[in-house]
Scaffold this motif. Structure first.
Motif, PDB file in Angstrom:
ATOM      1  N   HIS A  21       0.814  -1.207   0.000  1.00  0.00           N
ATOM      2  CA  HIS A  21       0.000   0.000   0.000  1.00  0.00           C
ATOM      3  C   HIS A  21       0.852   1.265   0.000  1.00  0.00           C
ATOM      4  O   HIS A  21       0.499   2.250  -0.654  1.00  0.00           O
ATOM      5  N   ARG A  24       2.071   1.915  -3.620  1.00  0.00           N
ATOM      6  CA  ARG A  24       0.959   2.384  -4.462  1.00  0.00           C
ATOM      7  C   ARG A  24       0.535   3.792  -4.087  1.00  0.00           C
ATOM      8  O   ARG A  24       0.340   4.647  -4.955  1.00  0.00           O
ATOM      9  N   ARG A  25       0.364   4.027  -2.775  1.00  0.00           N
ATOM     10  CA  ARG A  25      -0.103   5.339  -2.314  1.00  0.00           C
ATOM     11  C   ARG A  25       0.864   6.435  -2.762  1.00  0.00           C
ATOM     12  O   ARG A  25       0.448   7.455  -3.326  1.00  0.00           O
ATOM     13  N   LYS A  26       2.156   6.224  -2.541  1.00  0.00           N
ATOM     14  CA  LYS A  26       3.157   7.257  -2.844  1.00  0.00           C
ATOM     15  C   LYS A  26       3.292   7.494  -4.347  1.00  0.00           C
ATOM     16  O   LYS A  26       3.189   8.621  -4.827  1.00  0.00           O
ATOM     17  N   PHE A  29      -0.610   7.765  -6.256  1.00  0.00           N
ATOM     18  CA  PHE A  29      -1.605   8.709  -5.752  1.00  0.00           C
ATOM     19  C   PHE A  29      -0.965  10.016  -5.281  1.00  0.00           C
ATOM     20  O   PHE A  29      -1.235  11.067  -5.851  1.00  0.00           O
ATOM     21  N   GLU A  30      -0.107   9.961  -4.268  1.00  0.00           N
ATOM     22  CA  GLU A  30       0.471  11.198  -3.743  1.00  0.00           C
ATOM     23  C   GLU A  30       1.271  11.947  -4.804  1.00  0.00           C
ATOM     24  O   GLU A  30       1.131  13.164  -4.934  1.00  0.00           O
ATOM     25  N   TYR A  38      -6.778   7.418  -2.087  1.00  0.00           N
ATOM     26  CA  TYR A  38      -6.283   6.049  -1.962  1.00  0.00           C
ATOM     27  C   TYR A  38      -7.083   5.278  -0.914  1.00  0.00           C
ATOM     28  O   TYR A  38      -7.318   5.770   0.183  1.00  0.00           O
ATOM     29  N   GLU A  40      -7.010   1.639   0.983  1.00  0.00           N
ATOM     30  CA  GLU A  40      -6.315   0.375   1.254  1.00  0.00           C
ATOM     31  C   GLU A  40      -7.259  -0.823   1.236  1.00  0.00           C
ATOM     32  O   GLU A  40      -6.814  -1.950   1.116  1.00  0.00           O
TER      33      GLU A  40
END
Length: 147
Positions: A21, A24-26, A29-30, A38, A40
């Protein structure tokens, strides 16, 4: 699935899921200004036929992909390499191992909605642009035969 010092597999521990996660998040998305979107616990990650996978290099989580298998087609989703390790060949290894995984699942074709800025990378890895249908916004649909 393994390769020279690489392994592509389903996250097995809480720490591995956290790494999945976090990457993927960084990266997806970010870095694209989508911090609040995002999830999870997105239901697609646990849907039957969908395979969230982590690429490990020397036991370090460095990349992620989700492979959605529908009949003989594998859809590559949410592909990312940790930003500090991009442009070092890890993405090519991830694709090669993901293709082998999909083939083992009975797929003879791969499709993906690649980010516009990644389309050239996919083409260098043997993918072609799929002009037969519209791509989602800011993406290019690509495909590759595994036959």
């Amino acid at each position: 699935m393994t390769g020279f010092q690489y392994e592509l597999r389903t996250p097995q521990t809480d720490k591995e899921w956290q790494a999945f996660h976090a990457i993927r998040r960084k990266v997806l998305f970010e870095n694209r200004g989508k911090v609040e979107t995002y999830n999870e616990n997105h239901p697609d990650d646990s849907r039957a036929g969908n395979h969230p996978l982590v690429l490990f290099y020397r036991d370090d989580a460095i990349g992620v992909i989700r492979i959605d298998v529908a009949e003989n087609v594998g859809w590559f989703r949410r592909i990312a390499i940790r930003e500090d390790l991009q442009r070092h060949g890890h993405g090519r290894v991830l694709l090669r191992l993901a293709e082998a995984f999909a083939k083992a699942e009975g797929c003879d074709e791969i499709r993906s909605n690649a980010a516009v800025e990644a389309a050239g990378f996919y083409e260098r890895c043997g993918y072609t642009r799929d002009l037969s249908s519209r791509s989602p916004a800011n993406s290019v649909r690509v495909l590759k035969s595994l036959r």
